[in-house]
Design a protein around this motif. Structure first.
Motif, PDB file in Angstrom:
ATOM      1  N   LEU A  81       0.824  -1.213   0.000  1.00 50.24           N
ATOM      2  CA  LEU A  81       0.000   0.000   0.000  1.00 50.24           C
ATOM      3  C   LEU A  81       0.853   1.256   0.000  1.00 50.24           C
ATOM      4  O   LEU A  81       1.918   1.310   0.627  1.00 50.24           O
ATOM      5  CB  LEU A  81      -0.900   0.030   1.233  1.00 50.24           C
ATOM      6  CG  LEU A  81      -1.926  -1.077   1.389  1.00 50.24           C
ATOM      7  CD1 LEU A  81      -2.688  -0.898   2.706  1.00 50.24           C
ATOM      8  CD2 LEU A  81      -2.886  -1.125   0.223  1.00 50.24           C
ATOM      9  N   SER A  82       0.354   2.280  -0.672  1.00 50.42           N
ATOM     10  CA  SER A  82       0.978   3.608  -0.584  1.00 50.42           C
ATOM     11  C   SER A  82       0.592   4.212   0.765  1.00 50.42           C
ATOM     12  O   SER A  82      -0.302   3.707   1.449  1.00 50.42           O
ATOM     13  CB  SER A  82       0.476   4.498  -1.719  1.00 50.42           C
ATOM     14  OG  SER A  82      -0.893   4.827  -1.514  1.00 50.42           O
ATOM     15  N   GLU A 114      -3.490   5.227   4.967  1.00 49.35           N
ATOM     16  CA  GLU A 114      -4.351   6.155   5.711  1.00 49.35           C
ATOM     17  C   GLU A 114      -5.823   5.854   5.458  1.00 49.35           C
ATOM     18  O   GLU A 114      -6.638   5.885   6.386  1.00 49.35           O
ATOM     19  CB  GLU A 114      -4.037   7.601   5.323  1.00 49.35           C
ATOM     20  CG  GLU A 114      -2.776   8.131   5.965  1.00 49.35           C
ATOM     21  CD  GLU A 114      -2.560   9.606   5.657  1.00 49.35           C
ATOM     22  OE1 GLU A 114      -3.554  10.348   5.573  1.00 49.35           O
ATOM     23  OE2 GLU A 114      -1.395   9.996   5.507  1.00 49.35           O
ATOM     24  N   ALA A 115      -6.171   5.553   4.206  1.00 49.40           N
ATOM     25  CA  ALA A 115      -7.569   5.234   3.872  1.00 49.40           C
ATOM     26  C   ALA A 115      -7.999   3.944   4.570  1.00 49.40           C
ATOM     27  O   ALA A 115      -9.123   3.856   5.080  1.00 49.40           O
ATOM     28  CB  ALA A 115      -7.733   5.117   2.358  1.00 49.40           C
ATOM     29  N   ALA A 116      -7.124   2.952   4.606  1.00 50.25           N
ATOM     30  CA  ALA A 116      -7.445   1.691   5.289  1.00 50.25           C
ATOM     31  C   ALA A 116      -7.619   1.935   6.787  1.00 50.25           C
ATOM     32  O   ALA A 116      -8.528   1.375   7.404  1.00 50.25           O
ATOM     33  CB  ALA A 116      -6.352   0.656   5.032  1.00 50.25           C
ATOM     34  N   ALA A 117      -6.765   2.760   7.354  1.00 53.23           N
ATOM     35  CA  ALA A 117      -6.885   3.086   8.778  1.00 53.23           C
ATOM     36  C   ALA A 117      -8.197   3.820   9.045  1.00 53.23           C
ATOM     37  O   ALA A 117      -8.877   3.552  10.039  1.00 53.23           O
ATOM     38  CB  ALA A 117      -5.699   3.933   9.231  1.00 53.23           C
ATOM     39  N   GLN A 146     -11.222   2.657  11.458  1.00 53.37           N
ATOM     40  CA  GLN A 146     -11.766   3.508  12.524  1.00 53.37           C
ATOM     41  C   GLN A 146     -13.263   3.667  12.376  1.00 53.37           C
ATOM     42  O   GLN A 146     -14.006   3.631  13.358  1.00 53.37           O
ATOM     43  CB  GLN A 146     -11.073   4.869  12.539  1.00 53.37           C
ATOM     44  CG  GLN A 146     -11.487   5.739  13.708  1.00 53.37           C
ATOM     45  CD  GLN A 146     -11.152   5.090  15.043  1.00 53.37           C
ATOM     46  OE1 GLN A 146     -10.017   4.715  15.303  1.00 53.37           O
ATOM     47  NE2 GLN A 146     -12.160   4.939  15.899  1.00 53.37           N
ATOM     48  N   GLU A 147     -13.729   3.846  11.142  1.00 48.86           N
ATOM     49  CA  GLU A 147     -15.171   3.965  10.911  1.00 48.86           C
ATOM     50  C   GLU A 147     -15.891   2.687  11.339  1.00 48.86           C
ATOM     51  O   GLU A 147     -16.979   2.738  11.912  1.00 48.86           O
ATOM     52  CB  GLU A 147     -15.446   4.282   9.442  1.00 48.86           C
ATOM     53  CG  GLU A 147     -15.057   5.694   9.059  1.00 48.86           C
ATOM     54  CD  GLU A 147     -15.071   5.933   7.551  1.00 48.86           C
ATOM     55  OE1 GLU A 147     -15.426   5.006   6.773  1.00 48.86           O
ATOM     56  OE2 GLU A 147     -14.718   7.048   7.144  1.00 48.86           O
TER      57      GLU A 147
END
Length: 139
Positions: free
Chosen positions: A82-83, A88-91, A95-96
């Protein structure tokens, strides 16, 4: 069953003060503990649920290396590909998901019963008669 593991003991129950995360982890372990197709996985989950072992002990013992290693390799391969933006998007998605679990498991607020002091006045013409000056002892 003992579900209250502390972070100082490298255990499961300390979920950063997040009861929903703790409940979700417990539910996952209970599901794994009832797994009939993989007895080793069920044994590991039962040990964690009962408090006989901790996640740190599971990893340090090596007893479950064959069971865990392929999944750790798969995750590591995926994560390292992952970039930074994707990480960050996965994190954020994670969190959501945790926030949704917390909302799902939050106690539902019961509607407050109105007391005479907080009751709204009735609409004009629907007012209840005042009984303040009624003499209830006379006929």
């Amino acid at each position: 069953m003992n579900f209250e593991w502390s972070s100082s003991a490298s255990t499961f129950g300390e979920s950063g003060g997040n009861p929903a995360l703790h409940k979700h982890r417990r539910e996952l372990l209970e599901k794994l503990a009832s797994n009939r197709t993989n007895p080793a996985l069920a044994e590991m989950a039962r040990g964690l649920l009962s408090g006989r072992t901790t996640p740190r002990q599971v990893i340090a013992s090596g007893a479950y290396d064959e069971l865990l290693a392929p999944h750790v390799r798969q995750f590591t391969s995926w994560y390292t590909s992952l970039s930074e933006d994707e990480k960050e998007a996965a994190a954020q998605r994670g969190q959501e998901h945790l926030d949704n679990l917390a909302r799902r498991d939050a106690p539902r607020a019961q509607p407050a019963r109105e007391s005479p002091e907080t009751r709204r006045p009735a609409a004009r013409g629907d007012e209840e008669p005042s009984y303040d000056e009624t003499d209830w002892t006379s006929e």
